[in-house]
Scaffold this active site. Sequence first.
Site, PDB file in Angstrom:
ATOM      1  N   LYS A  14      30.967  61.762  61.596  1.00 41.98           N
ATOM      2  CA  LYS A  14      30.675  62.933  61.519  1.00 41.98           C
ATOM      3  C   LYS A  14      31.279  63.286  62.294  1.00 41.98           C
ATOM      4  O   LYS A  14      31.228  64.458  62.908  1.00 41.98           O
ATOM      5  CB  LYS A  14      30.213  62.970  60.955  1.00 41.98           C
ATOM      6  CG  LYS A  14      29.951  62.698  59.163  1.00 41.98           C
ATOM      7  CD  LYS A  14      28.794  63.332  58.263  1.00 41.98           C
ATOM      8  CE  LYS A  14      27.319  62.675  58.433  1.00 41.98           C
ATOM      9  NZ  LYS A  14      27.846  61.144  57.990  1.00 41.98           N
ATOM     10  N   ARG A  89      23.365  66.977  52.869  1.00 39.89           N
ATOM     11  CA  ARG A  89      22.583  66.338  51.696  1.00 39.89           C
ATOM     12  C   ARG A  89      22.228  65.728  50.549  1.00 39.89           C
ATOM     13  O   ARG A  89      22.107  64.588  50.062  1.00 39.89           O
ATOM     14  CB  ARG A  89      22.188  64.845  53.136  1.00 39.89           C
ATOM     15  CG  ARG A  89      22.549  64.130  54.050  1.00 39.89           C
ATOM     16  CD  ARG A  89      22.170  63.585  55.154  1.00 39.89           C
ATOM     17  NE  ARG A  89      22.226  62.648  55.622  1.00 39.89           N
ATOM     18  CZ  ARG A  89      22.567  62.861  56.774  1.00 39.89           C
ATOM     19  NH1 ARG A  89      22.653  63.816  57.874  1.00 39.89           N
ATOM     20  NH2 ARG A  89      23.018  61.418  57.512  1.00 39.89           N
ATOM     21  N   ARG A 128      26.711  50.821  67.283  1.00 43.11           N
ATOM     22  CA  ARG A 128      25.936  52.231  68.557  1.00 43.11           C
ATOM     23  C   ARG A 128      24.777  51.821  68.083  1.00 43.11           C
ATOM     24  O   ARG A 128      23.877  52.026  69.694  1.00 43.11           O
ATOM     25  CB  ARG A 128      26.572  52.983  66.934  1.00 43.11           C
ATOM     26  CG  ARG A 128      25.536  54.515  68.192  1.00 43.11           C
ATOM     27  CD  ARG A 128      26.464  55.604  67.328  1.00 43.11           C
ATOM     28  NE  ARG A 128      25.532  55.885  66.310  1.00 43.11           N
ATOM     29  CZ  ARG A 128      25.076  57.023  65.117  1.00 43.11           C
ATOM     30  NH1 ARG A 128      25.859  57.408  64.687  1.00 43.11           N
ATOM     31  NH2 ARG A 128      24.114  57.073  63.587  1.00 43.11           N
ATOM     32  N   ARG A 134      18.310  54.899  68.755  1.00 42.39           N
ATOM     33  CA  ARG A 134      18.218  55.297  67.604  1.00 42.39           C
ATOM     34  C   ARG A 134      17.361  54.768  67.471  1.00 42.39           C
ATOM     35  O   ARG A 134      18.316  53.289  66.582  1.00 42.39           O
ATOM     36  CB  ARG A 134      19.042  56.341  67.881  1.00 42.39           C
ATOM     37  CG  ARG A 134      19.413  57.748  67.510  1.00 42.39           C
ATOM     38  CD  ARG A 134      20.976  58.203  67.159  1.00 42.39           C
ATOM     39  NE  ARG A 134      20.758  57.959  65.330  1.00 42.39           N
ATOM     40  CZ  ARG A 134      21.748  58.457  64.664  1.00 42.39           C
ATOM     41  NH1 ARG A 134      22.229  59.560  65.383  1.00 42.39           N
ATOM     42  NH2 ARG A 134      21.575  58.592  63.280  1.00 42.39           N
ATOM     43  N   ARG A 146      20.315  53.365  54.745  1.00 46.62           N
ATOM     44  CA  ARG A 146      20.805  55.018  55.008  1.00 46.62           C
ATOM     45  C   ARG A 146      22.013  54.886  54.095  1.00 46.62           C
ATOM     46  O   ARG A 146      22.067  55.953  53.428  1.00 46.62           O
ATOM     47  CB  ARG A 146      21.017  54.903  56.129  1.00 46.62           C
ATOM     48  CG  ARG A 146      19.482  54.602  57.333  1.00 46.62           C
ATOM     49  CD  ARG A 146      20.226  54.995  58.616  1.00 46.62           C
ATOM     50  NE  ARG A 146      21.230  55.893  59.072  1.00 46.62           N
ATOM     51  CZ  ARG A 146      21.897  55.991  60.459  1.00 46.62           C
ATOM     52  NH1 ARG A 146      21.110  54.907  60.901  1.00 46.62           N
ATOM     53  NH2 ARG A 146      22.763  56.946  60.937  1.00 46.62           N
TER      54      ARG A 146
HETATM   55  P1  B4P Z   1      29.516  58.666  63.716  1.00 45.77           P
HETATM   56  O1  B4P Z   1      29.822  58.310  62.265  1.00 45.77           O
HETATM   57  O2  B4P Z   1      29.620  59.847  64.430  1.00 45.77           O
HETATM   58  O3  B4P Z   1      27.655  58.544  63.113  1.00 45.77           O
HETATM   59  P2  B4P Z   1      27.352  60.054  62.023  1.00 45.77           P
HETATM   60  O4  B4P Z   1      28.172  59.493  60.927  1.00 45.77           O
HETATM   61  O5  B4P Z   1      27.588  61.377  62.599  1.00 45.77           O
HETATM   62  O6  B4P Z   1      25.748  60.293  62.688  1.00 45.77           O
HETATM   63  P3  B4P Z   1      24.803  59.430  60.750  1.00 45.77           P
HETATM   64  O7  B4P Z   1      24.520  59.900  59.454  1.00 45.77           O
HETATM   65  O8  B4P Z   1      25.083  58.333  61.639  1.00 45.77           O
HETATM   66  O9  B4P Z   1      23.265  59.973  61.898  1.00 45.77           O
HETATM   67  P4  B4P Z   1      22.466  62.237  61.508  1.00 45.77           P
HETATM   68  O10 B4P Z   1      22.281  62.595  62.689  1.00 45.77           O
HETATM   69  O11 B4P Z   1      23.242  63.312  60.240  1.00 45.77           O
HETATM   70  O12 B4P Z   1      29.325  57.640  64.386  1.00 45.77           O
HETATM   71  C1  B4P Z   1      29.037  55.613  63.964  1.00 45.77           C
HETATM   72  C2  B4P Z   1      29.003  55.630  64.561  1.00 45.77           C
HETATM   73  O13 B4P Z   1      30.816  55.178  64.833  1.00 45.77           O
HETATM   74  C3  B4P Z   1      29.281  55.664  66.175  1.00 45.77           C
HETATM   75  O14 B4P Z   1      29.143  55.168  67.491  1.00 45.77           O
HETATM   76  C4  B4P Z   1      31.146  56.034  66.458  1.00 45.77           C
HETATM   77  O15 B4P Z   1      31.617  55.490  67.863  1.00 45.77           O
HETATM   78  C5  B4P Z   1      31.814  55.131  65.579  1.00 45.77           C
HETATM   79  N1  B4P Z   1      32.924  55.572  64.913  1.00 45.77           N
HETATM   80  C6  B4P Z   1      33.650  56.899  65.045  1.00 45.77           C
HETATM   81  N2  B4P Z   1      34.749  56.901  64.063  1.00 45.77           N
HETATM   82  C7  B4P Z   1      35.428  55.642  64.475  1.00 45.77           C
HETATM   83  C8  B4P Z   1      36.226  54.841  63.724  1.00 45.77           C
HETATM   84  N3  B4P Z   1      37.081  55.456  63.096  1.00 45.77           N
HETATM   85  N4  B4P Z   1      36.349  53.862  64.147  1.00 45.77           N
HETATM   86  C9  B4P Z   1      35.594  53.126  64.860  1.00 45.77           C
HETATM   87  N5  B4P Z   1      34.153  53.656  64.754  1.00 45.77           N
HETATM   88  C10 B4P Z   1      33.841  54.196  64.856  1.00 45.77           C
HETATM   89  O16 B4P Z   1      20.860  61.314  60.786  1.00 45.77           O
HETATM   90  C11 B4P Z   1      20.495  60.676  60.763  1.00 45.77           C
HETATM   91  C12 B4P Z   1      19.250  60.395  60.344  1.00 45.77           C
HETATM   92  O17 B4P Z   1      17.991  62.359  60.082  1.00 45.77           O
HETATM   93  C13 B4P Z   1      18.835  60.880  58.682  1.00 45.77           C
HETATM   94  O18 B4P Z   1      19.264  59.339  58.551  1.00 45.77           O
HETATM   95  C14 B4P Z   1      18.290  61.346  57.614  1.00 45.77           C
HETATM   96  O19 B4P Z   1      17.003  61.208  58.700  1.00 45.77           O
HETATM   97  C15 B4P Z   1      17.991  62.827  59.903  1.00 45.77           C
HETATM   98  N6  B4P Z   1      18.822  64.312  58.528  1.00 45.77           N
HETATM   99  C16 B4P Z   1      20.196  64.450  59.294  1.00 45.77           C
HETATM  100  N7  B4P Z   1      20.131  65.604  58.338  1.00 45.77           N
HETATM  101  C17 B4P Z   1      19.249  65.924  57.500  1.00 45.77           C
HETATM  102  C18 B4P Z   1      19.890  66.228  56.240  1.00 45.77           C
HETATM  103  N8  B4P Z   1      20.328  67.359  56.173  1.00 45.77           N
HETATM  104  N9  B4P Z   1      18.821  65.888  55.373  1.00 45.77           N
HETATM  105  C19 B4P Z   1      18.401  64.900  55.187  1.00 45.77           C
HETATM  106  N10 B4P Z   1      17.319  64.184  56.227  1.00 45.77           N
HETATM  107  C20 B4P Z   1      18.686  64.451  57.185  1.00 45.77           C
END
Ligand code: B4P
Length: 195
Positions: A14, A89, A128, A134, A146
């Site tokens: 994302k 979420r 990551r 993190r 998670r």
């Molecule tokens: P991303 O995939 O970019 O990570 P994310 O899903 O955006 O973020 P995440 O869910 O972890 O955390 P968030 O900040 O929203 O990257 C993952 C990895 O994969 C990277 O290293 C990237 O390079 C790699 N990657 C991406 N695409 C790839 C591909 N095609 N092939 C290979 N590798 C690839 O949330 C963090 C915490 O905040 C939550 O657990 C919760 O506690 C809280 N939170 C956030 N929003 C909330 C909400 N709305 N309600 C309640 N709690 C919330």
Amino acid sequence: MLNLVLFGPPGAGKGTQSEKLIRRYDLVHLSTGDLLRSQIAAGTELGLRAKQLMDQGLLVPDEVVIGMIDCKLRENQQAAGFIFDGFPRTVPQSEALDSLLVEYNTQITTMVALVVEDEELIRRLLKRGETSGRPDDQDEVTARRRVSVYNRETIPVADYYNQQGKYIAIGGIGEIDMIFETICQQIEAVATKKA
Ligand code: B4P
């Protein structure tokens, strides 16, 4: 206005895809994860409370994230559109977002859901974790928690938008640029249909 929800489990891509989408479509990026991490970095009371939950891989209470989004929408009333990354979420967050957007005479255009199988997610999160610093990326127990929180509490959000005819699923495994181009094709198909 183009308002996208970028949806998917932790590690689905994302954040990665949001960075590219905001540049192509000139959207304001609203990532609740990033907003919460800035509160933690600033040492606010909200940040301190959120950190305890985030470090364990649990969700932060709905009212906290809804309040943050409300504030950001108010600050960006001239935006061409928004990309909601990691929000909503839960179903109450989805309902709150719909109500907030009504206040600005707009609505969600579409939800793009990135589909990635659980074991690949765990691999990505732990990889990551080698560089992100993190706490929620550091160990397998937290990464698995998670993913299971997502499967239990967040999946119903996909049904919520599906019922509105706004759900598009896209495979999130493969080259980042190819996934990006597929997302763009889908967004443009929706925009053309609405025009
Ligand atoms: P991303 O995939 O970019 O990570 P994310 O899903 O955006 O973020 P995440 O869910 O972890 O955390 P968030 O900040 O929203 O990257 C993952 C990895 O994969 C990277 O290293 C990237 O390079 C790699 N990657 C991406 N695409 C790839 C591909 N095609 N092939 C290979 N590798 C690839 O949330 C963090 C915490 O905040 C939550 O657990 C919760 O506690 C809280 N939170 C956030 N929003 C909330 C909400 N709305 N309600 C309640 N709690 C919330």
